[in-house]
Write a protein that holds these residues in place. Sequence first.
Motif, PDB file in Angstrom:
ATOM      1  N   LEU A 194      -1.572   9.311   2.928  1.00  0.00           N
ATOM      2  CA  LEU A 194      -2.668  10.079   2.740  1.00  0.00           C
ATOM      3  C   LEU A 194      -2.763  10.746   1.502  1.00  0.00           C
ATOM      4  CD1 LEU A 194      -2.792  11.916   6.458  1.00  0.00           C
ATOM      5  CD2 LEU A 194      -4.614  10.396   5.434  1.00  0.00           C
ATOM      6  N   MET A 195      -1.811  11.473   1.162  1.00  0.00           N
ATOM      7  CA  MET A 195      -1.775  11.943  -0.349  1.00  0.00           C
ATOM      8  C   MET A 195      -2.012  11.241  -1.455  1.00  0.00           C
ATOM      9  SD  MET A 195      -1.419  15.022   0.883  1.00  0.00           S
ATOM     10  CE  MET A 195      -1.815  15.660  -0.912  1.00  0.00           C
ATOM     11  N   LEU A 196      -1.399   9.741  -1.267  1.00  0.00           N
ATOM     12  CA  LEU A 196      -1.861   8.868  -2.209  1.00  0.00           C
ATOM     13  C   LEU A 196      -3.147   8.473  -2.249  1.00  0.00           C
ATOM     14  CD1 LEU A 196       1.416   6.372  -1.781  1.00  0.00           C
ATOM     15  CD2 LEU A 196       0.833   7.515  -3.965  1.00  0.00           C
ATOM     16  N   GLU A 197      -3.845   8.463  -1.126  1.00  0.00           N
ATOM     17  CA  GLU A 197      -5.139   8.010  -1.026  1.00  0.00           C
ATOM     18  C   GLU A 197      -6.080   9.336  -1.659  1.00  0.00           C
ATOM     19  OE1 GLU A 197      -8.611   6.948   2.404  1.00  0.00           O
ATOM     20  OE2 GLU A 197      -6.511   7.461   2.849  1.00  0.00           O
ATOM     21  N   GLU A 198      -5.553  10.351  -1.584  1.00  0.00           N
ATOM     22  CA  GLU A 198      -6.378  11.353  -2.114  1.00  0.00           C
ATOM     23  C   GLU A 198      -6.158  11.592  -3.659  1.00  0.00           C
ATOM     24  OE1 GLU A 198      -5.746  15.213  -0.260  1.00  0.00           O
ATOM     25  OE2 GLU A 198      -5.894  14.538   1.727  1.00  0.00           O
ATOM     26  N   MET A 199      -4.950  11.234  -4.004  1.00  0.00           N
ATOM     27  CA  MET A 199      -4.485  11.053  -5.558  1.00  0.00           C
ATOM     28  C   MET A 199      -5.508   9.944  -6.050  1.00  0.00           C
ATOM     29  SD  MET A 199      -1.191  10.977  -7.357  1.00  0.00           S
ATOM     30  CE  MET A 199      -0.900  10.849  -9.215  1.00  0.00           C
ATOM     31  N   SER A 214      -1.788   1.076  -9.433  1.00  0.00           N
ATOM     32  CA  SER A 214      -0.429   1.781  -9.193  1.00  0.00           C
ATOM     33  C   SER A 214      -0.319   2.392  -7.832  1.00  0.00           C
ATOM     34  CB  SER A 214      -0.024   2.546 -10.337  1.00  0.00           C
ATOM     35  OG  SER A 214       1.432   2.935  -9.889  1.00  0.00           O
ATOM     36  N   ILE A 215      -1.253   3.199  -7.337  1.00  0.00           N
ATOM     37  CA  ILE A 215      -1.457   3.765  -6.385  1.00  0.00           C
ATOM     38  C   ILE A 215      -1.483   2.858  -5.073  1.00  0.00           C
ATOM     39  CG2 ILE A 215      -2.651   5.389  -4.555  1.00  0.00           C
ATOM     40  CD1 ILE A 215      -3.191   7.124  -7.254  1.00  0.00           C
ATOM     41  N   ALA A 216      -2.285   1.940  -5.145  1.00  0.00           N
ATOM     42  CA  ALA A 216      -2.419   0.884  -4.354  1.00  0.00           C
ATOM     43  C   ALA A 216      -1.018  -0.066  -4.091  1.00  0.00           C
ATOM     44  CB  ALA A 216      -3.618  -0.164  -4.667  1.00  0.00           C
ATOM     45  N   THR A 217      -0.601  -0.091  -5.165  1.00  0.00           N
ATOM     46  CA  THR A 217       0.767  -0.748  -4.845  1.00  0.00           C
ATOM     47  C   THR A 217       1.950  -0.005  -4.070  1.00  0.00           C
ATOM     48  OG1 THR A 217       0.591  -1.900  -6.957  1.00  0.00           O
ATOM     49  CG2 THR A 217       2.890  -1.610  -6.100  1.00  0.00           C
ATOM     50  N   SER A 218       1.845   1.356  -4.461  1.00  0.00           N
ATOM     51  CA  SER A 218       2.739   2.201  -3.649  1.00  0.00           C
ATOM     52  C   SER A 218       2.324   2.379  -2.010  1.00  0.00           C
ATOM     53  CB  SER A 218       2.707   3.803  -4.289  1.00  0.00           C
ATOM     54  OG  SER A 218       3.463   3.642  -5.349  1.00  0.00           O
ATOM     55  N   ILE A 219       0.938   2.401  -1.829  1.00  0.00           N
ATOM     56  CA  ILE A 219       0.341   2.205  -0.676  1.00  0.00           C
ATOM     57  C   ILE A 219       0.881   1.152   0.435  1.00  0.00           C
ATOM     58  CG2 ILE A 219      -1.439   2.449   1.048  1.00  0.00           C
ATOM     59  CD1 ILE A 219      -2.906   4.286  -1.087  1.00  0.00           C
ATOM     60  N   GLU A 220       0.926  -0.057  -0.382  1.00  0.00           N
ATOM     61  CA  GLU A 220       1.116  -1.448   0.205  1.00  0.00           C
ATOM     62  C   GLU A 220       2.540  -1.475   0.500  1.00  0.00           C
ATOM     63  OE1 GLU A 220       1.588  -6.080  -1.160  1.00  0.00           O
ATOM     64  OE2 GLU A 220       1.136  -4.541  -2.656  1.00  0.00           O
ATOM     65  N   GLU A 221       3.589  -0.848  -0.396  1.00  0.00           N
ATOM     66  CA  GLU A 221       5.029  -0.617   0.037  1.00  0.00           C
ATOM     67  C   GLU A 221       5.269   0.083   1.254  1.00  0.00           C
ATOM     68  OE1 GLU A 221       6.816   0.217  -3.652  1.00  0.00           O
ATOM     69  OE2 GLU A 221       6.408  -1.271  -4.709  1.00  0.00           O
ATOM     70  N   ILE A 222       4.640   1.186   1.317  1.00  0.00           N
ATOM     71  CA  ILE A 222       4.816   2.177   2.604  1.00  0.00           C
ATOM     72  C   ILE A 222       4.273   1.420   3.665  1.00  0.00           C
ATOM     73  CG2 ILE A 222       4.260   4.134   3.778  1.00  0.00           C
ATOM     74  CD1 ILE A 222       3.957   5.508   0.861  1.00  0.00           C
ATOM     75  N   GLY A 223       3.167   0.568   3.592  1.00  0.00           N
ATOM     76  CA  GLY A 223       2.690  -0.035   4.675  1.00  0.00           C
ATOM     77  C   GLY A 223       3.351  -1.234   5.110  1.00  0.00           C
ATOM     78  N   LYS A 224       3.964  -1.838   4.333  1.00  0.00           N
ATOM     79  CA  LYS A 224       4.745  -3.278   4.602  1.00  0.00           C
ATOM     80  C   LYS A 224       6.196  -2.497   5.375  1.00  0.00           C
ATOM     81  CE  LYS A 224       3.759  -6.641   3.785  1.00  0.00           C
ATOM     82  NZ  LYS A 224       2.856  -7.481   4.821  1.00  0.00           N
ATOM     83  N   SER A 225       6.330  -1.580   4.786  1.00  0.00           N
ATOM     84  CA  SER A 225       7.713  -1.020   5.454  1.00  0.00           C
ATOM     85  C   SER A 225       7.442  -0.368   6.801  1.00  0.00           C
ATOM     86  CB  SER A 225       8.478   0.068   4.595  1.00  0.00           C
ATOM     87  OG  SER A 225       8.758  -0.233   3.510  1.00  0.00           O
ATOM     88  N   ALA A 226       6.209   0.169   7.160  1.00  0.00           N
ATOM     89  CA  ALA A 226       5.790   0.463   8.345  1.00  0.00           C
ATOM     90  C   ALA A 226       5.500  -0.796   9.341  1.00  0.00           C
ATOM     91  CB  ALA A 226       4.586   1.297   8.118  1.00  0.00           C
ATOM     92  N   GLU A 227       5.154  -1.825   8.590  1.00  0.00           N
ATOM     93  CA  GLU A 227       4.927  -3.003   9.377  1.00  0.00           C
ATOM     94  C   GLU A 227       6.148  -3.581  10.120  1.00  0.00           C
ATOM     95  OE1 GLU A 227       1.578  -6.679   8.733  1.00  0.00           O
ATOM     96  OE2 GLU A 227       3.260  -6.117   6.940  1.00  0.00           O
ATOM     97  N   GLU A 228       7.185  -3.617   9.259  1.00  0.00           N
ATOM     98  CA  GLU A 228       8.380  -4.083   9.830  1.00  0.00           C
ATOM     99  C   GLU A 228       8.981  -3.155  10.839  1.00  0.00           C
ATOM    100  OE1 GLU A 228      11.015  -4.200   6.273  1.00  0.00           O
ATOM    101  OE2 GLU A 228       9.871  -5.602   5.224  1.00  0.00           O
ATOM    102  N   GLU A 229       8.416  -1.895  10.893  1.00  0.00           N
ATOM    103  CA  GLU A 229       9.122  -1.256  11.855  1.00  0.00           C
ATOM    104  C   GLU A 229       8.165  -1.029  13.014  1.00  0.00           C
ATOM    105  OE1 GLU A 229      12.245  -0.057  12.088  1.00  0.00           O
ATOM    106  OE2 GLU A 229      12.561  -0.529  10.032  1.00  0.00           O
ATOM    107  N   ASP A 230       7.057  -1.769  13.103  1.00  0.00           N
ATOM    108  CA  ASP A 230       5.867  -1.739  14.056  1.00  0.00           C
ATOM    109  C   ASP A 230       5.275  -0.247  14.313  1.00  0.00           C
ATOM    110  OD1 ASP A 230       6.228  -4.449  14.908  1.00  0.00           O
ATOM    111  OD2 ASP A 230       7.972  -3.961  16.048  1.00  0.00           O
TER     112      ASP A 230
END
Length: 298
Positions: A194-199, A214-230
């Motif tokens: 959320l904070m990355l999106e606001e930034m 760069s923010i898009a890349t960071s969000i992707e990395e968080i999302g991919k880690s979340a995807e791995e943890e369902d």
Amino acid sequence: MLSRENDQAMHKGLDSIDEEFDEGVSQALTSLTEIGKGYLSERKELEAEKTVSSIKEIGKAAALQGMENAAVNAIRSLEKMLQISMKQNMEGTTVRVLLSFGAIGKIAAEQQLEMVAKLAASVLGESGNTAALLNRERETIAVTIGLGEIGKAVARMKFPDYSENAAICITCLGETGKLAAQKTLEEAAIGAELMLEEMAAAAMEENLQSAAGSIATSIEEIGKSAEEEDMENAVFQAASALQTIMSSAGNRYLNDASIAAKVALESFNEFDIINDEASIRKIEEIREMMRALWMNTK
């Protein structure tokens, strides 16, 4: 007795800022730090939080006045209290300290005190990793709020695209969010997204294309880690944020940022992106909780 000493030290610090007297501010902060450490050692959390607020107010006033050394000293004082509060596992005080870094850093960024903003963001980034590793979700969320507020302020100052402080905030938010996802701290992971999106929104308003990408890349990395943890909600928020960045960047002819967001979005399995009312409601609850925490500490 200590309460009166706390008030006296705070007033001395604020008066010294009015007089632009660095030594007086330093003396006040030293007194407050010792008072606060005493409260923490006795586990007097409410009193300790009052001392944190006093140090924060001095730090904010110093930043507003352009007194760089005094603002740095306030951050250092808060760091000393943070070390004890985290060791004592005193969540309320720790959260207040972390948000105080954000409050001082935000004003420092707005006043173009880049060194102070950098210090605040760096301390938050380090604290975010520690909090996530210790599975302390509320503290991790506080870190994301502080970093996000500094990051948005940096973006709005129209520094050259992708300034060092913007990079620090983006990187630290990404790392904290990714680690939170790996530790299955879903609310904290969503908080970082959320904070990355606001930034990103603030960056795009100033046409800061590299920062948005760069923010898009960071969000992707968080999302991919979340995807791995369902973690469905965190995956949904990542995809939603990337969709927003892609669209907004495209509308502003920030083509590189739009492409970066599109590529990041395409990395997700569309079947993992569950768009339902429950996810939207959960994310809004987290957003409101974060907003309330910040408003309560400003």
